[in-house]
Motif scaffolding. Structure first.
Motif, short mmCIF file in Angstrom:
data_model
loop_
_atom_site.label_atom_id
_atom_site.label_comp_id
_atom_site.label_asym_id
_atom_site.label_seq_id
_atom_site.Cartn_x
_atom_site.Cartn_y
_atom_site.Cartn_z
N LYS A 1 0.81 -1.23 0.00
CA LYS A 1 0.00 0.00 0.00
C LYS A 1 0.84 1.28 0.00
O LYS A 1 0.33 2.36 0.29
CB LYS A 1 -0.99 0.01 1.18
N LEU B 1 -5.88 -0.38 -7.79
CA LEU B 1 -6.97 0.06 -8.68
C LEU B 1 -6.96 1.58 -8.76
O LEU B 1 -6.96 2.26 -7.74
CB LEU B 1 -8.31 -0.44 -8.14
N ARG C 1 -6.27 2.65 -4.76
CA ARG C 1 -6.37 1.78 -3.59
C ARG C 1 -5.87 0.39 -3.97
O ARG C 1 -5.87 0.03 -5.16
CB ARG C 1 -7.81 1.71 -3.08
N VAL C 2 -5.45 -0.35 -2.96
CA VAL C 2 -5.00 -1.73 -3.21
C VAL C 2 -5.99 -2.68 -2.55
O VAL C 2 -6.22 -2.59 -1.34
CB VAL C 2 -3.58 -1.97 -2.66
N LYS C 3 -6.57 -3.54 -3.35
CA LYS C 3 -7.59 -4.45 -2.84
C LYS C 3 -6.97 -5.83 -2.62
O LYS C 3 -6.22 -6.32 -3.47
CB LYS C 3 -8.74 -4.55 -3.87
#
Lengths: 298, 211
Positions: free
Chosen positions: B16, B55, B36-38
Motif C-alpha cells: 500500500k 486500482l 487503492r490496493v484491494k
C-alpha cells in the motif's frame, strides 16, 4: 492426500468502503416530474385534435400543470448538483457529447415555448396562436422525455440501463402519467374522451410492464452484471418488495381498473387507476434507478 | 504521446505504499481514494493465496466520463491523460455513474468530482507519478505507449498475459495488468462480506460526504 482447491471461492479481505448511492430520490423526482410535465402536453395535443370543442378549456390548466412539473423537474435537477451554483456552466462551457448538456438546452427551449403558450392563451386569449405552438411543444417534448434515457445509456457502468429500452420506458412513463393527470383534470370532458385517456393509460401500463418483465427474465441471460443487479429485486432481494409494489401500483392494478371502468363506464375506477399509476410510477422509477448502484464496480 | 500504466501483479506485495504516496501527493481527503490496493483471498484453507490489486483510473481512450461530462471538466490533455478541471465541475456525478471502474469520487471538501490524473502535475515537470516512485518492487510501470522503446511498451510486448479491466465495455483503457486473473480484475468474481475492512466495519460511505 490430494486437496481440491476451490479456486472460485474468492473473498475480498481488505478494501476501502465503497461509495453509497450516487443518484438517489432526487433524481427519481426529476424523472417522475418530467414524465408528467411532458406527458400532459402529448395528451393535450391528442384531445385538441380529437375533441377540439370539449377539450378547449384544458389549454390553460394543462400548460400550468406542465410548467409546474417541468420546474419541479428542473429544481430537483439543480438540487442534486454538488455545486448547484455552477449550473450556468452548462450554458457557457457546454460539452455536446453529453446528454446532460443537450437535455438542459432542449428543456430551456421547451420552457420558453410553454411560457409563450401560457401568454397566448391567458393574456392574449389567442387560442389560434396557442394551437399553432402546440405541435412545436409536442416535438420538443419528445427529446425532453428521451434525454434522461440517453444519460442512462451514457452511464456505461450501469449495464441494466440500455438504449432503446430506456427510451421506450421514458415515452411510456410520459403517456402513462400524462393520460392519468388528464383523467384527473378532465372532469368536464365527455366520457368517450376519458375512455380514450383510459385506453392510453392501460396500454402504456401494459407495455411498460412487459418491458420490465422481459428485462427480468431475459436480461440476466445476456450479461452477468445485469444478473447481479437484478438479484436486488428477486427472491429475498433488498428491493424485491418495493419493486413489486411499484409494478402493482403503476401497471397491474391500473390495467385491471381501466378494463373494469370501460366495461362498467365507471369514471371513479378510471380516477383510481390514474392516482395509482402516478404514485406507482415514482416507486418503479426509484427502484430501477437505485438497483444498478448497489453493484460493486471495482 | 499516449501515456499509460501497467501493474505487474506478480511483483505487487500489497504494501500500500502507492496508496499512501498518492494520498500525500494529491492531498486526497479522508474517506476518498484515487488509488487503492484491494486484497482478495482465493481458495479454501489450507490451500489459499492472497492477491493484491492496485486500482486507479484507467485513462480510457474512449472514456465514458469524458463523454458524459456536461461542462468538459473531464477532458483529455495532449499526453492522453484524462484530466479534471475542478473549478469547472458542477458536481452532477454523471462521471461517477459512467465510469465502469468506480474510479471517480466526489471530493468532500470541494464537492466536485476527482480521480487519479496519473499525477499530471508531476508528469508536466518530467517527474514520475508518486505511486511509481513509492513502489519498492517497481511493480508500477509508467510510460509512453506510442513509443515502442519505452519500458511499458516493451513490458507489454514481453508479457502475453497482459490484460485490462472490463474490455467488453469498449472503453479502451490505458491501464494494463500483468498476471491478473478474474479475481483481480472482475469485481463480480469475488464476494464482499461484512467486515472486509481491517480497521472498521464500514462497507459504504455517503458520496461527497454530507450533500
Amino acid at each position: 492426500m490430494h486437496t481440491v482447491v476451490e479456486a472460485t471461492h474468492a473473498l475480498v479481505t481488505l478494501d476501502v468502503a465503497l461509495p453509497g448511492i450516487v443518484w438517489g430520490w432526487i433524481i427519481t423526482m426529476n424523472m417522475w416530474a418530467k414524465s408528467i410535465g411532458t406527458g400532459v402536453i402529448f395528451m393535450l395535443f391528442y384531445l385538441l385534435k380529437k375533441y377540439p370543442n370539449e377539450a378547449g378549456y384544458l389549454r390553460f390548466p394543462v400548460i400550468v400543470v406542465s410548467l409546474v412539473f417541468i420546474h419541479i423537474f428542473l429544481l430537483f435537477t439543480v438540487l442534486d448538483l454538488h455545486q448547484m451554483f455552477r449550473f450556468w456552466h452548462i450554458f457557457f462551457h457546454p460539452h455536446f457529447t453529453s446528454a446532460i448538456t443537450v437535455g438542459a438546452w432542449i428543456v430551456t427551449g421547451l420552457v420558453g415555448v410553454l411560457f409563450l403558450m401560457a401568454y397566448m392563451v391567458f393574456l392574449k386569449k389567442d387560442t389560434v396562436a396557442f394551437d399553432k405552438l402546440l405541435p412545436w411543444a409536442v416535438i420538443i417534448s419528445i427529446p425532453v422525455t428521451l434525454y434522461t434515457a440517453a444519460i442512462m445509456a451514457e452511464a456505461t457502468a450501469r449495464e441494466l440501463w440500455q438504449m432503446p429500452t430506456e427510451a421506450v420506458q421514458m415515452i411510456l412513463a410520459a403517456t402513462l402519467t400524462g393520460s392519468a393527470t388528464l383523467i384527473l383534470m378532465g372532469g368536464k370532458l365527455p366520457y368517450v374522451a376519458k375512455r380514450d385517456l383510459g385506453i392510453v393509460l392501460g396500454l402504456s401500463a401494459a407495455m411498460a410492464f412487459l418491458l420490465y418483465m422481459s428485462e427480468m427474465v431475459f436480461g440476466p441471460m445476456k450479461a452477468e452484471e445485469v444478473m447481479a443487479t437484478l438479484q436486488a429485486v428477486k427472491g429475498a432481494g433488498q428491493y424485491t418488495t418495493m419493486f413489486w409494489i411499484g409494478q402493482l401500483m403503476a401497471f397491474i392494478v391500473p390495467m385491471v381498473l381501466v378494463l373494469l371502468s370501460i366495461s362498467s363506464k365507471s369514471e371513479s375506477l378510471l380516477k383510481l387507476a390514474a392516482i395509482l399509476a402516478i404514485a406507482g410510477l415514482w416507486i418503479v422509477k426509484h427502484v430501477w434507478l437505485i438497483i444498478p448502484q448497489l453493484l460493486n464496480l471495482s | 504521446m499516449q501515456l499509460g500504466f501497467l501493474v505487474d501483479l506478480h511483483l505487487c506485495m500489497g504494501c500500500k505504499g502507492c496508496e499512501v504516496a498518492c494520498k500525500v501527493e494529491n492531498e486526497v481527503p479522508l474517506s476518498t481514494w484515487r488509488l487503492r490496493v484491494k486484497y482478495v483471498d482465493v481458495g479454501m484453507y489450507p490451500e489459499t493465496k492472497r492477491t493484491f490489486t492496485p486500482l486507479r483510473c484507467n485513462h480510457c481512450a474512449n472514456a465514458p466520463c469524458e463523454r458524459i461530462c456536461p461542462v468538459s471538466a473531464l477532458h483529455y490533455i495532449d499526453n492522453g491523460i484524462v484530466n479534471i478541471d475542478k473549478e469547472r465541475c458542477i458536481g452532477c456525478a454523471g462521471c461517477i455513474m459512467a465510469c465502469p471502474y468506480g474510479a471517480i469520487y466526489i471530493d468532500p471538501e470541494t464537492q466536485t468530482a476527482d480521480k487519479c490524473t496519473y499525477c499530471a502535475h508531476r508528469v508536466a515537470s518530467s517527474m514520475m507519478p508518486a505511486c511509481v516512485v513509492a513502489c519498492p518492487v517497481e511493480a508500477n510501470i509508467f510510460g509512453d505507449l506510442d513509443d515502442p522503446t519505452s519500458n511499458i511498451s516493451k513490458y507489454i510486448q514481453d508479457h502475453k498475459d497482459t490484460r485490462v479491466r472490463k474490455p467488453e465495455k469498449g472503453t479502451d483503457p490505458h491501464h494494463y495488468y500483468v498476471g491478473g486473473g478474474d479475481v483481480n480484475l472482475n469485481p463480480l468474481a469475488s464476494e464482499r462480506i461484512e467486515g472486509y475492512s481491517l480497521f472498521s466495519k464500514l462497507t459504504h460511505l455517503p458520496v461527497g460526504g454530507h450533500h
